[in-house]
Design a protein around this motif. Structure first.
Motif, PDB file in Angstrom:
ATOM      1  N   MET A  88       0.788  -1.194   0.025  1.00 25.95           N
ATOM      2  CA  MET A  88      -0.015   0.029   0.018  1.00 25.95           C
ATOM      3  C   MET A  88       0.902   1.139   0.027  1.00 25.95           C
ATOM      4  O   MET A  88       1.953   1.198   0.638  1.00 25.95           O
ATOM      5  CB  MET A  88      -1.020   0.318   1.376  1.00 25.95           C
ATOM      6  N   ASP A  89       0.781   2.068  -0.684  1.00 28.87           N
ATOM      7  CA  ASP A  89       1.248   3.527  -0.701  1.00 28.87           C
ATOM      8  C   ASP A  89       0.620   4.323   0.177  1.00 28.87           C
ATOM      9  O   ASP A  89      -0.517   4.248   0.801  1.00 28.87           O
ATOM     10  CB  ASP A  89       1.147   4.047  -2.260  1.00 28.87           C
ATOM     11  N   ARG A  90       1.124   5.617   0.580  1.00 32.39           N
ATOM     12  CA  ARG A  90       0.774   6.617   1.420  1.00 32.39           C
ATOM     13  C   ARG A  90      -0.785   6.787   1.286  1.00 32.39           C
ATOM     14  O   ARG A  90      -1.535   6.926   2.130  1.00 32.39           O
ATOM     15  CB  ARG A  90       1.501   7.873   1.345  1.00 32.39           C
ATOM     16  N   GLU A  91      -1.246   7.149   0.019  1.00 36.78           N
ATOM     17  CA  GLU A  91      -2.514   7.597  -0.367  1.00 36.78           C
ATOM     18  C   GLU A  91      -3.588   6.552  -0.030  1.00 36.78           C
ATOM     19  O   GLU A  91      -4.712   6.799   0.386  1.00 36.78           O
ATOM     20  CB  GLU A  91      -2.641   7.849  -1.967  1.00 36.78           C
ATOM     21  N   ASP A  92      -3.022   5.119  -0.428  1.00 33.40           N
ATOM     22  CA  ASP A  92      -4.158   4.291   0.038  1.00 33.40           C
ATOM     23  C   ASP A  92      -4.234   4.238   1.380  1.00 33.40           C
ATOM     24  O   ASP A  92      -5.292   3.753   1.907  1.00 33.40           O
ATOM     25  CB  ASP A  92      -3.320   2.712  -0.572  1.00 33.40           C
ATOM     26  N   ILE A  93      -3.183   4.033   2.247  1.00 34.35           N
ATOM     27  CA  ILE A  93      -3.078   4.002   3.633  1.00 34.35           C
ATOM     28  C   ILE A  93      -4.069   5.202   4.171  1.00 34.35           C
ATOM     29  O   ILE A  93      -4.883   5.017   4.934  1.00 34.35           O
ATOM     30  CB  ILE A  93      -1.795   4.131   4.220  1.00 34.35           C
ATOM     31  N   LYS A  94      -3.836   6.331   3.531  1.00 35.08           N
ATOM     32  CA  LYS A  94      -4.363   7.504   4.002  1.00 35.08           C
ATOM     33  C   LYS A  94      -6.136   7.136   3.728  1.00 35.08           C
ATOM     34  O   LYS A  94      -7.074   7.325   4.702  1.00 35.08           O
ATOM     35  CB  LYS A  94      -4.149   8.808   3.561  1.00 35.08           C
ATOM     36  N   THR A 123      -1.677  -7.023   5.227  1.00 35.19           N
ATOM     37  CA  THR A 123      -0.620  -6.476   4.506  1.00 35.19           C
ATOM     38  C   THR A 123       0.724  -7.191   4.762  1.00 35.19           C
ATOM     39  O   THR A 123       1.622  -7.400   4.091  1.00 35.19           O
ATOM     40  CB  THR A 123      -0.671  -4.871   4.116  1.00 35.19           C
ATOM     41  N   ASP A 152       2.636  -5.457   6.378  1.00 38.00           N
ATOM     42  CA  ASP A 152       3.591  -4.032   6.206  1.00 38.00           C
ATOM     43  C   ASP A 152       3.262  -3.377   7.528  1.00 38.00           C
ATOM     44  O   ASP A 152       2.354  -2.437   7.694  1.00 38.00           O
ATOM     45  CB  ASP A 152       3.264  -3.445   5.041  1.00 38.00           C
ATOM     46  N   ARG A 178       4.712  -0.645   8.421  1.00 36.90           N
ATOM     47  CA  ARG A 178       4.681   0.899   7.838  1.00 36.90           C
ATOM     48  C   ARG A 178       3.111   1.206   7.547  1.00 36.90           C
ATOM     49  O   ARG A 178       2.907   2.359   7.818  1.00 36.90           O
ATOM     50  CB  ARG A 178       5.583   1.329   6.605  1.00 36.90           C
ATOM     51  N   ALA A 179       2.590   0.375   6.920  1.00 35.71           N
ATOM     52  CA  ALA A 179       0.894   0.488   6.523  1.00 35.71           C
ATOM     53  C   ALA A 179       0.226   0.745   7.926  1.00 35.71           C
ATOM     54  O   ALA A 179      -0.606   1.736   8.076  1.00 35.71           O
ATOM     55  CB  ALA A 179       0.499  -0.558   5.678  1.00 35.71           C
TER      56      ALA A 179
END
Length: 137
Positions: free
Chosen positions: A1-7, A35, A37, A39-40
């Motif tokens: 997941m990228d930052r926008e997906d997480i947000k 995930t 991850d 970080r997510a």
């Protein structure tokens, strides 16, 4: 997941809780945890704590970093379970811009793993949602 997906996932989870759709919020939490991850998951916890901070500032006014206490987050300053205490402490540390403490708390919960970690993550969501609910009352 990228930052926008997480947000996006974090914002949706808060909104689901506020709307009373806890099963949809839990599905998002499970997806984040699945995930694998950290970080997510940490990013989502940060988003929930950050939304709580914005809500606190809307109801209690802006404060300098370091001025928020557990009592500002929860009237008793205490919680019933270790996971609930984790949620309160994480959000308080986040509101105080105490990044080493948020990271240490997250790492400790993550190290515990399993259901305890899952419940700790849910507790951060619950605290963030409760603070947001204060704004709408």
């Amino acid at each position: 997941m990228d930052r926008e997906d997480i947000k996006e996932a974090a914002v949706s989870a808060i909104q689901y809780v506020l709307d009373g759709d806890h099963s949809s919020a839990m599905r998002i939490v499970r997806d984040l945890l699945d995930t694998g991850d950290p970080r997510a998951v940490y990013g989502a916890c940060g988003a929930w704590a950050g939304s709580g901070e914005v809500a606190l500032e809307a109801t209690d006014g802006k404060r300098a970093a370091g001025d928020w206490t557990l009592f500002d987050i929860h009237p008793s300053g205490l919680a019933g379970t270790a996971e609930e205490t984790f949620g309160l402490r994480f959000v308080t540390a986040y509101c105080n811009a105490d990044w080493p403490t948020t990271a240490a708390l997250f790492n400790a919960a993550s190290s515990a793993g399993g259901k305890q970690f899952q419940r700790s993550v849910v507790a951060v969501l619950a605290v963030g949602a409760e603070l947001n609910a204060r704004v709408t009352r």
